[in-house]
Design an enzyme around this catalytic site. Sequence first.
Site, short mmCIF file in Angstrom:
data_model
loop_
_atom_site.label_atom_id
_atom_site.label_comp_id
_atom_site.label_asym_id
_atom_site.label_seq_id
_atom_site.Cartn_x
_atom_site.Cartn_y
_atom_site.Cartn_z
N CYS A 178 0.76 -1.11 0.01
CA CYS A 178 -0.07 -0.08 -0.22
C CYS A 178 0.66 1.21 0.13
CB CYS A 178 -0.84 0.00 0.95
SG CYS A 178 -2.51 1.07 0.89
N HIS A 206 -3.16 -5.38 1.28
CA HIS A 206 -2.51 -5.62 2.69
C HIS A 206 -2.50 -7.11 3.07
CE1 HIS A 206 -2.15 -1.33 4.32
NE2 HIS A 206 -3.42 -1.38 3.28
N GLU A 261 -0.53 -8.56 4.98
CA GLU A 261 -0.22 -8.81 6.34
C GLU A 261 -1.65 -8.83 7.20
OE1 GLU A 261 -0.58 -4.33 5.75
OE2 GLU A 261 0.27 -6.19 4.55
#
Length: 195
Positions: free
Chosen positions: A80, A176, A178
């Site tokens: 991002c 994202h 993660e």
Amino acid sequence: MTVRVGVLALQGDTREHLAALTEAGADACTVRRPAELDAVDALVIPGGESTAMSHLLREFELLEPLRARLADGMPAYGSCAGMILLATEILDAGVPGREALPLGGIDMTVRRNAFGRQVDSFEETIAFAGLDAHVHAVFIRAPWVERVGPSVEVLASAAGHPVAVRQGTVLATSFHPEVTGDRRVHRMFVESLQA
């Protein structure tokens, strides 16, 4: 061989990347100072706010050392805001004097907040080259790539625009991974460092 991967810890979702990298087999640590940057084999630039991160890179005297490490071939992964900063050109970079600053890690032009404001954030399942199954992608005020250079590989697209790219050992996603618990993108990055 265990590689030492730093996570830029000035602003953004540092903790989530540290956990994902550790699960992917890396020795993960935070990076806030030039000496810490010098001590890592690779760097992850997390999501967050690209203009705030650019300001903090200057304040912590990391901007030029980071540009130099990338120019010297340091592997990196940006998600991002990290994708925005890894670009060579940023469209809608922000207010002059407080704009997002390109680090030049990937030959690409990125548009900030291309998918819209916070309220326009969304999730989508997308195909991702090199992975065995589709990826559940979380887009939060996400950028997209408008131009890639000849040596940039597009790994995934959404809404007709590249959202995951790689140039050599530098990887970037506009989403994202993660935050989803799916460690395949981080594992792909860590395995590229061990090759």
